[in-house]
Design a protein around this motif. Structure first.
Motif, PDB file in Angstrom:
ATOM      1  N   GLY A  85       0.920  -1.204  -0.042  1.00 41.16           N
ATOM      2  CA  GLY A  85      -0.078   0.017   0.122  1.00 41.16           C
ATOM      3  C   GLY A  85       0.818   1.393   0.048  1.00 41.16           C
ATOM      4  N   ALA A  86       1.919   1.196  -0.444  1.00 41.30           N
ATOM      5  CA  ALA A  86       2.975   2.410  -0.614  1.00 41.30           C
ATOM      6  C   ALA A  86       2.462   3.326  -1.537  1.00 41.30           C
ATOM      7  CB  ALA A  86       4.433   2.007  -0.764  1.00 41.30           C
ATOM      8  N   GLU A  87       2.743   4.438  -1.576  1.00 43.01           N
ATOM      9  CA  GLU A  87       2.527   5.167  -2.885  1.00 43.01           C
ATOM     10  C   GLU A  87       3.519   5.221  -3.873  1.00 43.01           C
ATOM     11  OE1 GLU A  87       2.214   9.711  -1.681  1.00 43.01           O
ATOM     12  OE2 GLU A  87       0.649   9.300  -0.285  1.00 43.01           O
ATOM     13  N   HIS A  88       4.808   4.971  -3.271  1.00 41.79           N
ATOM     14  CA  HIS A  88       5.956   4.879  -4.416  1.00 41.79           C
ATOM     15  C   HIS A  88       6.856   3.789  -3.867  1.00 41.79           C
ATOM     16  CE1 HIS A  88       9.022   5.816  -7.451  1.00 41.79           C
ATOM     17  NE2 HIS A  88       9.899   5.499  -6.418  1.00 41.79           N
ATOM     18  N   VAL A  89       7.158   2.646  -4.875  1.00 43.13           N
ATOM     19  CA  VAL A  89       8.101   1.622  -4.609  1.00 43.13           C
ATOM     20  C   VAL A  89       9.204   1.555  -5.483  1.00 43.13           C
ATOM     21  CG1 VAL A  89       8.125  -0.779  -4.509  1.00 43.13           C
ATOM     22  CG2 VAL A  89       6.171   0.180  -3.817  1.00 43.13           C
ATOM     23  N   ASN A  90      10.352   1.212  -5.220  1.00 42.06           N
ATOM     24  CA  ASN A  90      11.619   0.949  -5.901  1.00 42.06           C
ATOM     25  C   ASN A  90      12.153  -0.431  -5.551  1.00 42.06           C
ATOM     26  OD1 ASN A  90      14.424   0.946  -6.831  1.00 42.06           O
ATOM     27  ND2 ASN A  90      14.138   3.174  -7.208  1.00 42.06           N
ATOM     28  N   VAL A  91      12.175  -1.082  -6.596  1.00 42.53           N
ATOM     29  CA  VAL A  91      12.397  -2.673  -6.243  1.00 42.53           C
ATOM     30  C   VAL A  91      13.927  -3.006  -7.005  1.00 42.53           C
ATOM     31  CG1 VAL A  91       9.900  -3.384  -6.751  1.00 42.53           C
ATOM     32  CG2 VAL A  91      11.522  -3.090  -8.731  1.00 42.53           C
ATOM     33  N   GLN A  92      14.777  -1.719  -7.284  1.00 39.15           N
ATOM     34  CA  GLN A  92      16.108  -2.115  -7.599  1.00 39.15           C
ATOM     35  C   GLN A  92      17.118  -2.261  -6.700  1.00 39.15           C
ATOM     36  OE1 GLN A  92      17.282   0.381 -10.772  1.00 39.15           O
ATOM     37  NE2 GLN A  92      15.497   0.125 -12.125  1.00 39.15           N
ATOM     38  N   PRO A  93      17.149  -2.098  -5.407  1.00 41.21           N
ATOM     39  CA  PRO A  93      18.253  -2.206  -4.431  1.00 41.21           C
ATOM     40  C   PRO A  93      18.497  -3.772  -4.669  1.00 41.21           C
ATOM     41  CG  PRO A  93      16.337  -0.655  -3.460  1.00 41.21           C
ATOM     42  CD  PRO A  93      16.089  -1.348  -4.771  1.00 41.21           C
ATOM     43  N   ILE A 218       2.989   5.642   7.880  1.00 41.88           N
ATOM     44  CA  ILE A 218       3.457   6.006   9.176  1.00 41.88           C
ATOM     45  C   ILE A 218       4.731   6.671   8.942  1.00 41.88           C
ATOM     46  CG2 ILE A 218       4.038   5.614  11.695  1.00 41.88           C
ATOM     47  CD1 ILE A 218       1.843   3.457  11.573  1.00 41.88           C
ATOM     48  N   ALA A 219       5.934   5.939   8.853  1.00 41.73           N
ATOM     49  CA  ALA A 219       7.219   6.236   8.596  1.00 41.73           C
ATOM     50  C   ALA A 219       7.461   6.915   7.344  1.00 41.73           C
ATOM     51  CB  ALA A 219       8.193   5.210   8.820  1.00 41.73           C
ATOM     52  N   ASP A 220       8.345   7.924   7.258  1.00 38.52           N
ATOM     53  CA  ASP A 220       8.649   8.666   5.814  1.00 38.52           C
ATOM     54  C   ASP A 220       9.273   7.444   4.964  1.00 38.52           C
ATOM     55  OD1 ASP A 220       8.310  11.406   6.662  1.00 38.52           O
ATOM     56  OD2 ASP A 220       9.766  10.713   8.262  1.00 38.52           O
ATOM     57  N   GLY A 235      17.047  -9.715  -2.784  1.00 42.01           N
ATOM     58  CA  GLY A 235      17.455  -8.031  -2.937  1.00 42.01           C
ATOM     59  C   GLY A 235      16.705  -7.319  -1.886  1.00 42.01           C
ATOM     60  N   GLY A 236      16.350  -5.980  -2.246  1.00 43.76           N
ATOM     61  CA  GLY A 236      16.150  -4.988  -1.279  1.00 43.76           C
ATOM     62  C   GLY A 236      14.826  -4.159  -2.136  1.00 43.76           C
ATOM     63  N   ILE A 237      14.485  -3.252  -1.266  1.00 43.14           N
ATOM     64  CA  ILE A 237      13.056  -2.467  -2.040  1.00 43.14           C
ATOM     65  C   ILE A 237      12.949  -1.383  -0.811  1.00 43.14           C
ATOM     66  CG2 ILE A 237      11.476  -4.029  -0.185  1.00 43.14           C
ATOM     67  CD1 ILE A 237       9.420  -3.698  -2.202  1.00 43.14           C
ATOM     68  N   VAL A 238      12.540  -0.362  -1.452  1.00 44.65           N
ATOM     69  CA  VAL A 238      12.422   1.011  -0.677  1.00 44.65           C
ATOM     70  C   VAL A 238      11.126   1.507  -1.026  1.00 44.65           C
ATOM     71  CG1 VAL A 238      13.347   3.433  -0.240  1.00 44.65           C
ATOM     72  CG2 VAL A 238      14.692   1.933  -1.099  1.00 44.65           C
ATOM     73  N   MET A 239      10.356   2.000  -0.102  1.00 43.40           N
ATOM     74  CA  MET A 239       8.971   2.495  -0.337  1.00 43.40           C
ATOM     75  C   MET A 239       8.703   4.169   0.576  1.00 43.40           C
ATOM     76  SD  MET A 239       6.919  -0.796   0.647  1.00 43.40           S
ATOM     77  CE  MET A 239       7.893  -1.717   1.497  1.00 43.40           C
ATOM     78  N   CYS A 240       8.304   4.757  -0.217  1.00 42.89           N
ATOM     79  CA  CYS A 240       8.047   6.182   0.461  1.00 42.89           C
ATOM     80  C   CYS A 240       6.652   6.864  -0.137  1.00 42.89           C
ATOM     81  CB  CYS A 240       9.327   6.973  -0.037  1.00 42.89           C
ATOM     82  SG  CYS A 240       9.609   7.257  -1.729  1.00 42.89           S
ATOM     83  N   ASP A 241       6.642   7.990   0.203  1.00 39.61           N
ATOM     84  CA  ASP A 241       5.465   8.768  -0.125  1.00 39.61           C
ATOM     85  C   ASP A 241       5.784   9.569  -1.591  1.00 39.61           C
ATOM     86  OD1 ASP A 241       3.752   8.307   1.791  1.00 39.61           O
ATOM     87  OD2 ASP A 241       3.987   9.970   2.883  1.00 39.61           O
ATOM     88  N   GLU A 242       4.907   9.822  -2.346  1.00 35.70           N
ATOM     89  CA  GLU A 242       5.370  10.383  -3.879  1.00 35.70           C
ATOM     90  C   GLU A 242       6.217  11.429  -3.733  1.00 35.70           C
ATOM     91  OE1 GLU A 242       3.924   8.503  -6.102  1.00 35.70           O
ATOM     92  OE2 GLU A 242       5.513   9.535  -7.165  1.00 35.70           O
TER      93      GLU A 242
END
Ligand code: DSN
Length: 415
Positions: A85-93, A218-220, A235-242
């Motif tokens: 349910g994140a606004e933005h996801v980066n799946v490349q890490p 909740i978290a940034d 691998g890794g993933i980063v999620m954040c607001d737009e």
């Protein structure tokens, strides 16, 4: 092009690969950060996408021929978005540490301040340990768990933040067995106008399944690894607001990495699809139930658990009370001889060293994948205790090895 197998080309590597599959089949993998991915995920990771350079992001690459790389990466992104349910996801890490690196690189300047949990209390190297780039580039102070309860002391954390005035507070841990109260850490961050990075590496699958509360929203920033409890490609993933999306994407590539490991991104896409199935929720619930059963069995056998139990997929045993002369390293070695693979681990108030720690950490994600239930995990707790009680007794180790073999036969893997 010939269709040579690894065995045709390189018998030495083929022997080692087969040896590893047999090792996983014939022993109990209880390193809390490990799991057994499906053969579909292994197929995806062993695919021709390993050949492809795809710097950039779907639809905006620096190389031609990326149409299938785009499809795969977009599927991984869409599925992760649905899972978390994140606004933005980066799946490349390339890993959870690279995911954390991207957040620090995007948001901090060298010399900025990080407040994070001490490694001995369950934190992670990439949260500011002196041996890691984070401990060298940034000013780091660390909070601890309550020495009496083993739980995060949220009031102490907030007081520490008020005194230190960090630029970012890091939550999310690698050897913490209890549920994390994300809002309380967010409140502490808000009070000092700090960012909040929640690193859910260990519990990504539990969060995706709704078995542990989610810090998303909740978290940034929410980072994680994708091969632990969530059982997808490595691998890794980063999620954040737009609002942070462009900064995070630029910090992953070109900031910290070159071409994405597209075969691993394919593994992530397949694993995320599996995690969207209802059966994954059952798996995550069983993983936690199994860890609780394991913990109860270890306690009944006289071993001390940090925080007296667990809410998640792992237990942390402090050997100092029950076995003052046995180190985590001694226990790890004897258990491995008996077919139970876990790791020696530092514990809160550690009096030894990371190379020779006072505890052992044990997780149930991989056992649960191969079908273990609570009764099996209680048996495993008995077996661990028998070895820890007599780490140098060859007869005990042999008996346990035989019982492990029976458990493995009853719960086959990669048939
Ligand atoms: N190596 C992982 C763990 O075992 O917790 C963390 O990166």
């Amino acid at each position: 092009m010939d269709h040579d197998t690894v065995r045709d080309v390189d018998p030495a590597v083929a022997d080692a690969l087969e040896g590893e599959v047999d090792r996983q089949r014939e022993s109990l993998q209880m390193i809390a950060s490990e799991n057994h991915v499906s053969e579909a995920v292994i197929d995806a990771q062993g695919s021709a996408l390993t050949n492809k350079y795809a710097e950039g992001y779907p639809g905006e690459r620096y190389y031609g021929g990326c149409e299938f790389a785009d499809e795969v990466e977009q599927l991984a992104i869409d599925r992760a978005t649905e899972l978390f349910g994140a606004e933005h996801v980066n799946v490349q890490p390339h890993s959870g540490t690279q995911a954390n690196q991207a957040v620090y690189f995007a948001m901090l300047e060298p010399g900025d301040k990080i407040l994070s949990l001490d490694l001995n209390h369950g934190g992670h190297l990439s949260h500011g340990h002196p041996a890691n780039f984070t401990g060298q580039l940034y000013e780091v102070e660390q909070y601890e768990v309550d020495p009496e309860t083993g739980y995060i002391d949220y009031d102490d954390l907030a007081e520490h933040a008020a005194a230190f005035d960090p630029d970012i507070i890091v939550s999310g841990y690698s050897a913490y067995p209890r549920e994390i109260e994300w809002e309380r850490i967010q409140d502490a961050a808000d009070d000092v106008d700090a960012l909040h990075l929640a690193d859910i590496a260990h519990i990504t699958g539990l969060v995706a399944a709704g078995v542990h509360p989610s810090p998303v929203g909740i978290a940034d920033f929410v980072t994680g690894s994708t091969h632990k409890t969530i059982r997808s490609g490595r691998g890794g993933i980063v999620m954040c607001d737009e609002e942070y999306a462009d900064d995070i994407d630029a910090a992953v590539f070109p900031g910290g990495q070159g071409g994405p490991l597209m075969h691993n991104v394919a593994g992530k896409a397949v694993g995320f699809k599996e995690a969207l199935e209802p059966a994954f929720e059952d798996y995550a619930e069983q993983t936690v139930a199994n860890a609780k059963a394991l913990g109860e069995s270890l306690s009944e056998n006289g071993l001390s658990l940090v925080s007296d139990g667990t809410d998640n997929h792992l237990v942390l045993v402090d050997l100092r009370d029950s076995h003052p002369d046995t180190t985590g390293g001694d226990a790890e070695e004897a258990l491995e001889d008996a077919g139970i693979v876990l790791n020696g681990n530092t514990v809160p108030g550690e009096t030894r060293s990371p190379f020779n720690p006072s505890g052992i950490r044990a997780g149930t994600p991989a056992l649960t994948t191969r079908g273990f239930d609570e009764d099996d995990c209680r048996t495993v707790g008995d077996l661990i205790a028998r070895v820890v009680d007599a780490p140098e007794d060859e007869a005990v180790i042999e008996e346990v090895r035989e019982e492990v073999a029976t458990l493995c036969d009853e719960n086959p893997l990669y048939e």
